[in-house]
Write an enzyme that holds these catalytic residues in place. Structure first.
Site, PDB file in Angstrom:
ATOM      1  N   SER A   1       0.801  -1.215   0.000  1.00 25.11           N
ATOM      2  CA  SER A   1       0.000   0.000   0.000  1.00 25.11           C
ATOM      3  C   SER A   1       0.836   1.269   0.000  1.00 25.11           C
ATOM      4  CB  SER A   1      -0.935  -0.004   1.211  1.00 25.11           C
ATOM      5  OG  SER A   1      -1.603  -1.204   1.327  1.00 25.11           O
TER       6      SER A   1
ATOM      7  N   GLU B   1      10.155   5.181 -10.040  1.00 27.30           N
ATOM      8  CA  GLU B   1       9.746   5.569 -11.382  1.00 27.30           C
ATOM      9  C   GLU B   1       9.988   7.053 -11.674  1.00 27.30           C
ATOM     10  OE1 GLU B   1       5.804   4.251 -12.332  1.00 27.30           O
ATOM     11  OE2 GLU B   1       6.276   2.132 -11.979  1.00 27.30           O
TER      12      GLU B   1
ATOM     13  N   LYS C   1      -0.831  -4.150  -3.331  1.00 28.83           N
ATOM     14  CA  LYS C   1      -2.133  -3.620  -2.916  1.00 28.83           C
ATOM     15  C   LYS C   1      -2.297  -2.240  -3.544  1.00 28.83           C
ATOM     16  CE  LYS C   1      -5.125  -2.546   0.971  1.00 28.83           C
ATOM     17  NZ  LYS C   1      -5.296  -1.105   0.731  1.00 28.83           N
TER      18      LYS C   1
END
Length: 471
Positions: free
Chosen positions: A301, A312, A326
Site C-alpha cells: 500500500s 519511477e 495492494k
C-alpha cells in the site's frame, strides 16, 4: 430518541487486516433508526427480516446486534479483504495504527527462557517512572505467567485504556519484585535510523509504517544523519504494511523534483487526482543524496506508493523481493462513537500509470531472503523427548542445520539430535536437557532471525550499489 452521526473521512492505503464500511450500510443503519425516508423493495425486505426476528424469534435479540449483523453481511458480500465493519476494539486498533499511538507501559520486549525480557525502556514512560531497566524479566502480567506467551501476546496484555492499572512481577538478577503501573499514551516510533558501522557515510533508515507524523519523523532522522556525516541512504520499507497515503506522498516528495508524479488516484465517480512533489510538503525540504530502497513481499500500500514514486520518478533502485501488491484505496467513515466502516473506493496508479494490485513492484535487483526463513514454524508446545518423531523434530533439525550444526534430517529425536540440542541449549543459557521444549523452540527461532539480520543480503546489495555511487 435522537441519534447523531459524526463523519470523519480518511484516505487510507493499508494492508488487508484493517477495517471498513459502506455508504449503503450507513443509509440502512440510519433508516433503521428512523432517520431516512428512503424506501424501496430491497430495503423493505431487510425491514421485514428485522421485524420478523424482532417479534417472532424465540428469545429477545438486541437491535444493535441485528443492525451490526446486517452491516457485516452487506460488507462481507463485497468479497473484498479490505472492506470491513469496525466496532469496539477493531476500531481502536485502526485509530491507534493511524495515529501511531497506543496506551501501554513504554517498554520494548523480547522473549526469554523464563518469560519476557525488557530490551529498552522509553523516556518519560510509566515503565521509566517505575524504575524498570533493560534485561529485567517480566515473569507475570496481571498474575498471568509469561513463560509460554509470545511477544505479541505479552504486548497485548500490557496495553489498555489510558489510566488503567497493570501489575508486573519482575526479576532483576536474583531479586524478584512487583510493580503497579498506570497505562499512558505511548507514541510508537515509525521511523528509526542509524549510521552503518562499517560504512559511516551510509545511513540506514527503517520506516515501519506510515502514520500521522511519519514524514516529519523521516525528515528529522535524515537531518540527524546528515549531521553525523551521512552522504548516502538506504531506506528500508520491508514488512511495512502501509498506512496513511498522505504521509507516503509527503515522504516521497522529499526525494523528487517539484512537479514529478508521485501517485494517481482513480475512482468510480471522480476525476483522476494526481499527486506531485511540491514546495508545500515539509516546507520544500529536499534530499539530494544517493538512495536505495529495500522492499519485500510484505511491503504494501503506502509503502508501495513511496517505493514506486522514488523508483519511477526518481530513478531510485529497488532491492529485495517483489512487493505485496495492494493498489486500492479505502475510505473510513465513523458511524457513531463506537463503530466505523471502511470500503474500497478507488485504485491508485504508479507515476508511469501501472496498477500493481495483486502484482506488486518488481525490484531492480532481486535478492531473496535465505531459504531457511521459509521453514515451517513450530506447531506444538509439548516437550518432546528421546525417540519422538513429531513434525517439530524435523523443523528443529532444519533450524539447527541453518545455524551450522551437522545434524541429519532424520525427523526423529535421536541421540545425535539430542546432543546438538544440548550444545545449543548450553550456548544460549538454557537447561541442557537435549529435549525439545517451548523455551528451546523460541530460542531456536530467535537465533535464526538474528542470523538473518546479521547476514542481510538485501542490505548488503544496497551497500554495494551505494559504495559504487560517486559522491
Amino acid at each position: 430518541m435522537k441519534h447523531s452521526f459524526s463523519w470523519k473521512t480518511l484516505i487510507l492505503v493499508i494492508i488487508g487486516s484493517l477495517l471498513c464500511g459502506s455508504a449503503l450500510t450507513f443509509i440502512f443503519v440510519a433508516w433503521m433508526l428512523g432517520k431516512s425516508p428512503l424506501m424501496n423493495s430491497d430495503l423493505r425486505q431487510i425491514q421485514e427480516v428485522y421485524e420478523n426476528i424482532d417479534q417472532n424469534y424465540y428469545k429477545k435479540v438486541p437491535s444493535k446486534k441485528l443492525v451490526n449483523g446486517a452491516i457485516s453481511g452487506m460488507i462481507d458480500s463485497l468479497d473484498d479483504p479490505y472492506s470491513q465493519f469496525l466496532t469496539a476494539k477493531n476500531r481502536t486498533d485502526l485509530n491507534e495504527s493511524i495515529s501511531g499511538k497506543i496506551s501501554g507501559i513504554g517498554a520494548t520486549i523480547t522473549k526469554a527462557s523464563s518469560g519476557i525480557k525488557i530490551v529498552n525502556v522509553m523516556q518519560h514512560s510509566p515503565a521509566k517512572r517505575a524504575g524498570l531497566k533493560a534485561d529485567d524479566v517480566i515473569l507475570k502480567i496481571n498474575q498471568k505467567s509469561t513463560r509460554d506467551l509470545t511477544v505479541e501476546q505479552a504486548s497485548a496484555l500490557t496495553r489498555g485504556k489510558t489510566g488503567t492499572k497493570v501489575q508486573l512481577q519482575l526479576q532483576r538478577q536474583q531479586k524478584q519484585f512487583t510493580v503497579n503501573l498506570r497505562r499512558a499514551p505511548i507514541k510508537m516510533a515509525t521511523v528509526t535510523g542509524q549510521v552503518n558501522k562499517d560504512y559511516p557515510q551510509i545511513g540506514q533508515i527503517t520506516i515501519a509504517q506510515f502514520s500521522e507524523n511519519t514524514s516529519q519523523d523521516l525528515k528529522k532522522e535524515i537531518v540527524a544523519l546528515r549531521h553525523q556525516g551521512v552522504k548516502k541512504l538506504i531506506i528500508d520499507v520491508r514488512s511495512n504494511p502501509g498506512g496513511l497515503m498522505e504521509q507516503a506522498v509527503a515522504s516521497a516528495s522529499m526525494f523528487l523534483k517539484n512537479g514529478q508524479k508521485i501517485v494517481t488516484i482513480t475512482g468510480r465517480h471522480q476525476t483522476d487526482i494526481t499527486y506531485r512533489a511540491n514546495k508545500h510538503y515539509l516546507k520544500n525540504y529536499k534530499v539530494h543524496l544517493p538512495v536505495v530502497v529495500l522492499i519485500d513481499n510484505q511491503s504494501a500500500s503506502a509503502a508501495e506508493i513511496f517505493a514506486a514514486a522514488l523508483h519511477e520518478s526518481g530513478k531510485t533502485p529497488l532491492v529485495g523481493e517483489k512487493s505485496y501488491g495492494k493498489g486500492v484505496v479505502q475510505t473510513v467513515n465513523s458511524l457513531n462513537s463506537s463503530s466505523e466502516m471502511k470500503i474500497t473506493t478507488a485504485k491508485w496508479l504508479t507515476p508511469q500509470g501501472h496498477w500493481i494490485n495483486k502484482k506488486g513492484l518488481e525490484p531492480t535487483f532481486k535478492v531473496k531472503y535465505p531459504v531457511y526463513l521459509n521453514l515451517k514454524a513450530f506447531t506444538s508446545k509439548k516437550t518432546l523427548n528421546s525417540g519422538s518423531s513429531e513434525p517439530d523434530v524435523l523443523t528443529a533439525q532444519k533450524v539447527l542445520q541453518a545455524l551450522g550444526s551437522d545434524v541429519e534430517l532424520s525427523g526423529q529425536l535421536d541421540t545425535a539430535t539430542m546432543t546438538a540440542l544440548q550444545n545449543f541449549q548450553s550456548q544460549n543459557e538454557l537447561p541442557a536437557t537435549g529435549t525439545l521444549n517451548q523455551a528451546t523452540r523460541q530460542a531456536l527461532t530467535q537465533k535464526l532471525l538474528k542470523q538473518a539480520q546479521t547476514n542481510d543480503e538485501m542490505n548488503n546489495k544496497a551497500i554495494e550499489l551505494l559504495a559504487k555511487d560517486k559522491e
